[in-house]
Scaffold this motif. Structure first.
Motif, short mmCIF file in Angstrom:
data_model
loop_
_atom_site.label_atom_id
_atom_site.label_comp_id
_atom_site.label_asym_id
_atom_site.label_seq_id
_atom_site.Cartn_x
_atom_site.Cartn_y
_atom_site.Cartn_z
N TYR A 15 -0.72 -13.64 17.53
CA TYR A 15 -0.66 -13.22 18.91
C TYR A 15 -1.28 -14.52 19.92
CZ TYR A 15 1.38 -8.20 18.21
OH TYR A 15 1.45 -7.21 17.55
N ILE A 26 -6.71 -6.42 20.17
CA ILE A 26 -8.13 -6.82 19.20
C ILE A 26 -8.98 -7.21 20.05
CG2 ILE A 26 -8.09 -7.92 17.43
CD1 ILE A 26 -6.88 -4.79 16.67
N GLU A 83 -2.88 -11.27 14.41
CA GLU A 83 -3.83 -11.73 16.13
C GLU A 83 -4.00 -14.13 16.01
OE1 GLU A 83 -5.31 -10.15 17.87
OE2 GLU A 83 -4.61 -8.32 15.97
N ILE A 121 -0.86 -6.22 22.75
CA ILE A 121 -0.49 -7.89 22.80
C ILE A 121 -2.44 -8.40 22.12
CG2 ILE A 121 -0.48 -10.47 23.28
CD1 ILE A 121 2.89 -9.24 22.97
N PHE A 177 -9.06 -1.82 13.42
CA PHE A 177 -7.58 -2.16 12.88
C PHE A 177 -6.24 -2.25 13.48
CE2 PHE A 177 -10.37 -1.65 9.07
CZ PHE A 177 -10.66 -3.58 8.89
N ARG A 178 -5.33 -3.12 13.39
CA ARG A 178 -3.93 -3.34 13.97
C ARG A 178 -3.52 -1.68 12.86
NH1 ARG A 178 -1.87 -5.75 17.97
NH2 ARG A 178 -3.03 -7.54 18.84
N PHE A 179 -1.94 -1.34 13.54
CA PHE A 179 -1.28 -0.27 11.93
C PHE A 179 -0.15 0.27 12.73
CE2 PHE A 179 -1.83 2.17 8.76
CZ PHE A 179 -2.86 1.68 8.47
N GLY A 180 1.10 -1.02 12.94
CA GLY A 180 2.52 -0.88 12.83
C GLY A 180 2.05 -1.14 14.65
N GLU A 181 2.96 -0.01 15.61
CA GLU A 181 2.20 -0.38 17.25
C GLU A 181 1.07 -0.03 17.89
OE1 GLU A 181 5.60 2.05 19.22
OE2 GLU A 181 5.11 4.05 17.71
N ASP A 226 6.05 -1.96 9.12
CA ASP A 226 4.52 -1.73 9.97
C ASP A 226 4.03 -3.03 10.59
OD1 ASP A 226 3.25 -3.82 7.66
OD2 ASP A 226 1.04 -2.86 8.09
N LEU A 264 -8.99 -0.83 3.77
CA LEU A 264 -9.26 -1.18 4.21
C LEU A 264 -10.72 -0.87 4.69
CD1 LEU A 264 -6.30 -1.44 7.28
CD2 LEU A 264 -7.44 -3.00 6.45
N MET A 300 0.07 -0.99 0.10
CA MET A 300 0.23 -0.17 0.05
C MET A 300 1.07 1.17 -0.03
SD MET A 300 -3.85 -0.94 0.64
CE MET A 300 -3.15 -2.79 0.25
N ARG A 318 -3.52 -9.25 9.20
CA ARG A 318 -3.94 -8.25 9.96
C ARG A 318 -4.54 -9.84 10.94
NH1 ARG A 318 -3.39 -3.83 7.68
NH2 ARG A 318 -2.79 -1.91 8.50
N GLU A 365 6.75 -3.49 13.80
CA GLU A 365 6.40 -3.23 14.90
C GLU A 365 5.32 -4.32 16.13
OE1 GLU A 365 6.44 0.57 15.48
OE2 GLU A 365 6.42 1.26 13.16
N TYR A 366 4.74 -5.01 15.34
CA TYR A 366 3.99 -5.83 15.45
C TYR A 366 4.74 -6.80 16.33
CZ TYR A 366 -0.11 -4.63 12.46
OH TYR A 366 -0.64 -4.63 11.54
N ILE A 393 -6.63 -7.12 5.22
CA ILE A 393 -7.44 -7.62 6.31
C ILE A 393 -7.00 -8.98 6.12
CG2 ILE A 393 -9.88 -8.28 6.84
CD1 ILE A 393 -10.75 -6.11 5.58
N GLU A 434 -3.32 3.19 3.30
CA GLU A 434 -4.11 1.71 4.11
C GLU A 434 -5.38 1.78 4.73
OE1 GLU A 434 -0.55 -0.65 4.58
OE2 GLU A 434 -2.29 -2.42 6.18
#
Lengths: 307, 244
Positions: B181, A239, B178, A236, A253-257, B198, A301, A193, B174, B201-202, B171, A297
């Motif tokens: 995690y 979500i 999960e 962690i 949505f998760r987005f980096g940190e 990105d 989404l 993206m 992501r 970063e997770y 999507i 992005e």
């Protein structure tokens, strides 16, 4: 020299699978045009139709004044194509591959050296090496050199940066920008993206549909709803812990940190309280919510979700 | 404390002729951690992962994974790790269920245990209805989630993920994270490579390799502070460009 590409109500089916569902778009002369979308969205099919490697079920493609069904030989002469999978001859050397492609198009490496100099000079020290023995990045540069050797007016690049590290990706895009200045029309596809913002215009694709066709700025400007970013002491579990937070919140949505949250018709104070009340009992601390501007992005989404 | 480290690497060298692919690597991965293993193409990541997963031996140095020494116990080691890569994963011409049975068999699981695990993992993915479908009929994103589930079906202490999310939509990417995690919260250590910054970063900690060496290793937020930038993308570019 460059050409425009006009695609009108293009349909392509593979048995029961509708790979392209009535796609229409125009690419202007000299434009750097991006096709952005995941695997299976129809990007490669579209490129194969433009390059006459497949024939459509319905609709028309025009490259300059040429029609893809009638004038495919003419289109091939003015189109350079770099497929997603490395398709040069492994057992020929770098130089032999280039000479081969030049010869097919009735030209020579010497005659058109200036066209590929920027790319080719980086692999020229290895010109005696077999193509199969090159590193991934070097193969990519050789494939690009071969696609440019006959001075195409339209250059089609199918996922040139997939599997390529972040630094090499940047360098590749700098090269594309430089090439664009010579006047050539470029169509390039990518699953990344962040590369969308480097194109003049982008088509966001999913499941054979166009979700959007715009400049990167306009895609971001047309984002509807409010976007917030959230961070807490426990990213962690975030979500899972946000499941069922509801009321005015559209997407999480998760987005980096951080986590990005989209909402509509809900003020900051209310949102802030809802989320804090929801997360604090689950042990989250340092809950911080801020308004942020969407990135491409986020827009993708959002558009995917609507469809 | 050493027993809390599931990977211990000390003075690891791997040479191919005159070429040093891994040049004195030293690091540990803590048990239960999500560890990102980043680097430019050709930096030596794949070489290191092959050694860590028991497929290749170091030229010199000490490497302990899940309590086993790669130099002397590589077969034991392989039984206690999971591995998933984009290039090699499941068999297209087997059904979903058959893929589980095949890998469960390789890991010496009992028929009953394979059946129970298959059921539970497919239920989690909401894919019970697809268990008799040939793998090649499924979208890439589903295959990736299945490949991950297969890689953890024998309850390994650590799972290696080599670019697990390439090519799928944002999507699906992501959703995949999960799953990661979730496994991590059950105590499984995750060792992951990716080109998506990105996703860096997770991770709880990341290392960045360049030209055979680890040039940086810390939490994403500490790395960003150290290099005085806002994103992991910028950290990565600074490190890789400095070396070039």
């Amino acid at each position: 020299m460059s050409v425009r590409v006009e695609i009108n109500k293009l349909v392509k089916n593979f048995e029961k699978v509708e790979a392209l569902k009535e796609i229409s778009l125009k690419v202007e002369e000299g434009e750097l045009f991006g096709l952005i979308g995941p695997d299976g969205s129809g990007k490669t099919t579209l490129f194969r139709l433009i390059t006459n490697l497949l024939v459509q079920n319905n609709g028309t493609i025009k490259v300059g004044d040429y029609d893809s069904r009638k004038d495919f030989k003419e289109i091939r002469k003015i189109t350079g194509y770099m497929p997603g999978r490395f398709s040069l001859y492994h057992d020929l050397s770098v130089e032999e591959n280039l000479n081969f492609y030049a010869h097919i198009f009735n030209t020579t490496l010497k005659e058109n050296y200036h066209l590929i100099k920027d790319v080719y000079s980086q692999i020229e020290p290895f010109k005696k090496r077999k193509a199969g023995d090159l590193s991934g990045g070097m193969k990519q540069k050789l494939a690009l050199s071969c696609a440019l050797i006959h001075k195409p007016e339209l250059l089609i690049l199918d996922e040139p940066t997939t599997g390529v590290d972040a630094v090499s990706r940047k360098e590749f895009w700098e090269l594309l920008k430089k090439m664009q200045k010579t006047g050539i029309t470029i169509m390039v596809s990518t699953p990344y993206m962040d590369e969308a913002s480097l194109c003049d215009r982008v088509a966001l694709m999913q499941n054979g549909n166009l979700l959007a066709l715009e400049t990167p700025e306009n895609i971001v400007n047309q984002y509807s709803g409010d976007l917030w970013q959230l961070s807490t002491s426990n990213m962690i579990k975030i979500i899972v812990d946000l499941e069922g937070v509801g009321n005015g919140i559209k997407n999480i949505f998760r987005f980096g940190e951080k986590v990005h949250i989209t909402s509509s018709g809900i003020e900051f104070e209310e949102l802030n309280k809802t989320i804090i009340d929801f997360l604090e009992p689950k042990g989250h601390e340092n809950i911080i919510i801020e308004k942020v501007e969407p990135q491409i992005e986020d827009c993708f989404l959002d558009l995917m979700d609507e469809n | 404390m050493e027993e809390n480290n599931i990977i211990i690497v000390e003075n690891l060298f791997k040479k191919f002729g005159n070429f040093t692919a891994n040049n004195d690597l030293n690091f540990v991965v803590k048990s239960g951690e999500i560890f990102g293993f980043l680097g430019a193409n050709g930096a030596g990541k794949t070489t290191a992962i092959k050694i860590l997963s028991g497929l290749s031996k170091p030229t010199s140095g000490k490497v302990i994974v899940a309590g086993f020494d790669v130099n002397t116990q590589s077969n034991k080691l392989k039984q206690n790790i999971g591995y998933m890569s984009q290039r090699f994963s499941l068999y297209d011409d087997l059904t979903v269920k058959e893929n589980f049975r095949f890998y469960g068999g390789i890991y010496g699981m009992s028929a009953k245990n394979i059946r129970l695990k298959t059921e539970a993992l497919l239920k989690r993915l909401d894919m019970l209805n697809y268990k008799d479908m040939l793998l090649k009929k499924l979208p890439l994103g589903w295959k990736q989630k299945l490949a991950f589930s297969v890689a953890v079906m024998h309850d390994p202490a650590i799972v290696f993920l080599d670019e697990p999310t390439g090519g799928v939509d944002p999507i699906t990417r992501r959703q995949f994270w999960e799953l990661i995690y979730e496994k991590s919260s059950e105590g499984v250590t995750i060792f992951v490579t990716t080109h998506y910054m990105d996703e860096a970063e997770y991770c709880q900690r990341v290392s960045i390799m360049a030209e055979g060496k680890i040039e940086a290793l810390d939490t994403p937020s500490n790395l960003k502070k150290q290099f005085n930038v806002n994103t992991m993308d910028e950290v990565f570019v600074k490190i890789a460009r400095k070396v070039n």
